[in-house]
Design an enzyme around this catalytic site. Structure first.
Site, short mmCIF file in Angstrom:
data_model
loop_
_atom_site.label_atom_id
_atom_site.label_comp_id
_atom_site.label_asym_id
_atom_site.label_seq_id
_atom_site.Cartn_x
_atom_site.Cartn_y
_atom_site.Cartn_z
N SER A 127 0.81 -1.22 0.00
CA SER A 127 0.00 0.00 0.00
C SER A 127 0.85 1.27 0.00
O SER A 127 1.59 1.53 -0.95
CB SER A 127 -0.94 -0.07 1.20
OG SER A 127 -1.82 0.99 1.22
N ASP B 153 -1.79 6.32 -3.54
CA ASP B 153 -0.73 5.50 -2.97
C ASP B 153 -0.44 4.37 -3.97
O ASP B 153 -1.03 4.34 -5.06
CB ASP B 153 -1.10 4.99 -1.57
CG ASP B 153 -2.29 4.04 -1.59
OD1 ASP B 153 -3.05 4.06 -2.57
OD2 ASP B 153 -2.46 3.28 -0.63
N ASP C 93 -1.21 1.20 -4.19
CA ASP C 93 -2.25 0.23 -4.58
C ASP C 93 -3.61 0.87 -4.79
O ASP C 93 -4.62 0.17 -4.93
CB ASP C 93 -2.33 -0.93 -3.58
CG ASP C 93 -2.98 -0.53 -2.26
OD1 ASP C 93 -2.80 0.64 -1.86
OD2 ASP C 93 -3.65 -1.37 -1.64
N ASP D 49 -5.94 2.71 -3.19
CA ASP D 49 -7.16 2.81 -2.39
C ASP D 49 -7.22 4.16 -1.67
O ASP D 49 -8.13 4.42 -0.90
CB ASP D 49 -7.33 1.64 -1.41
CG ASP D 49 -6.18 1.49 -0.46
OD1 ASP D 49 -5.21 2.27 -0.54
OD2 ASP D 49 -6.23 0.58 0.39
MG MG Z 1 -3.35 1.58 -0.08
#
Ligand code: MG
Length: 450
Positions: free
Chosen positions: A97, A239, A241, A243
């Site tokens: 992340s 970020d 990934d 989310d």
């Molecule tokens: Mg993330």
């Protein structure tokens, strides 16, 4: 040998030190056993260690008889949508992340596409500890199926939930900072479909992060400069990934990650649908002020995507999310989805004639200060008890550490799930007040620790 950190947010470690392929293999054997050799969706972010860990995870899953749907490099919310699409028994994401590049992690999901909850992680850990894994014989070993269209489906799903023509007409000039992460494959494409002039920043999917991947204001100076230089209408940052979404307004001001959810909540309640709002205990009070304007209830949960997603589903809320830039819009899915959030923010901008910098002035805004304190010999729960006794707040909430709530300010003290520290977060109308609140509580805690 040092072990990875096991928490509700997955199995995290530094590659080559605390996260080794043999650990990834063992956790994948445990997960493959837990889903009883079912269908598992697999995806990863762009980190250079992703391919190595993919090999270990594949070996674990296939050897327990799982069928693996391999998406390659995708955002975590894209993977979560794909779990539903394939009616899979679960999913594994290989991503750390917002953590720096030397970190990586395995994250495990339920058939709904939501993260494993605390009970699920406990169950998985028990299988891991027992070492009793399902073993497929030679003709029952799982197979891999590649799915290269998950991102296309995600984009199409988002486009059905916003007024595309209205956004396209505005021809917004947008700088998109993908931090060389998984967003490179989706956010610029979505922006083009929304008729934007796209100015990419860190949009090579190398996994070499040119800035700290956490999209907090202090890490976004390049994006702020680019928005200013190009006279863009807005800048977005993710970020690794995808989310989380952070916003930079025209003129180059980073709004701070708390404002992403405030804008999304305002937009959904004002222009899309009425319903309850769900967020965590550490998220800005501006959300409550917005909800009050529309006469809807706010539910607060302990910190963590899964806690917010579950409650949002239970109460059939209109929108939810976390103050770290994670927006959950149930019409798309019960997961933090920064690509959906980006479309919602553009739709909000398209509903109004004024620039974003003017629009945000009309929304409530608080100042938040986040500090940390290293724990000593005294256990966290004893410190929390002392804090509770010492202060007279209008409300004391004990669902996740201790939160002292007053009319227009609060302090939240909670133990970290992953480090031996207490997080102390305070919010007030001015930065000075928030800072003072935080320091007072920290000084008290330090006294106790002496
Ligand atoms: Mg993330």
């Amino acid at each position: 040998m040092s072990k990875p950190i096991v928490s509700i947010s997955g199995i995290r470690g530094i590659v080559g030190e605390t996260l080794l392929p043999e650990e990834a293999l063992r956790w994948s054997l445990a997960y493959g056993t837990m889903v009883n050799g079912g269908t598992v969706v697999l995806g990863r972010d762009t980190r250079p260690s992703g391919e190595m860990l993919r090999g270990a995870v594949l070996a674990g899953l296939l050897s327990t008889g799982c069928k693996v749907i391999d998406l390659g490099i995708v955002p975590t919310p894209t993977l979560q949508l794909a779990v539903q699409h394939w009616q899979a028994n679960g999913a594994v994401a290989i991503t750390a992340s917002h953590n720096p590049v030397e970190w990586n992690a395995l994250k495990f999901f339920e058939p709904s596409g939501m993260y494993l909850d605390a009970g699920g992680v406990k169950h998985l850990s028990a299988i891991y500890e027992s070492g009793e894994f399902k073993r497929a014989c030679w003709n029952e070993v799982g197979q891999i199926q590649f799915d290269t269209t998950a991102i296309d489906r995600h984009i199409e799903r988002i486009l059905t939930c916003v007024d595309v023509e209205r956004i396209r007409k505005r021809k917004f000039r947008v700088v998109i900072d993908c931090v060389n992460g998984a967003a490179c494959f989706i956010s610029p494409r979505l922006l083009e479909r929304l008729g934007c002039e796209v100015i990419p920043l860190f949009a090579e999917p190398t996994g070499i992060f040119q800035r700290d991947p956490e999209p907090i204001a202090e890490n976004l100076s390049e994006l702020c400069n680019k928005v200013r230089e190009t006279n863009a209408d807005v800048g977005f940052a993710h970020d690794a990934d995808v989310d989380r979404l952070a916003i930079v307004a025209d003129g180059g001001e980073a709004l701070g990650e708390e404002m992403t959810l405030v804008i999304a909540v305002y937009h959904v309640l004002a222009h899309k649908e009425q319903g309850a709002v769900v967020t965590n205990l550490s998220t800005t009070m501006a959300v409550d002020e917005v909800a009050k304007q529309f006469g809807v209830k706010v539910y607060r949960t302990p910190v963590g995507d899964i806690n917010v997603s579950k409650r949002l589903k239970e109460v059939n809320g209109a929108i939810g999310g976390e103050g770290n830039g994670g927006v959950i819009y149930p019409r798309i899915q019960y997961a933090r989805d920064a690509i959906a959030a980006l479309a919602l923010v553009l739709e909000f901008m398209a509903m109004h004639d004024e620039p974003l910098s003017e629009l945000v002035k009309k929304l409530p805004r608080y100042h938040m200060v986040k500090k940390r304190l290293t724990l000593g010999a005294i256990p966290a729960h004893k410190l929390l008890e002392c804090i509770k006794q010492r202060y007279t707040a209008e409300e004391i909430i004990e669902e996740d550490g201790v939160k002292l709530q007053w009319d227009d300010h609060w302090v939240h003290v909670r133990p970290s799930g992953t480090e031996p520290i207490l997080r102390v977060i305070a919010e007030a109308k001015t930065a000075e007040h928030a800072d003072k609140l935080c320091d007072e509580v920290i000084a008290d805690l330090q006294q106790l620790l002496k």
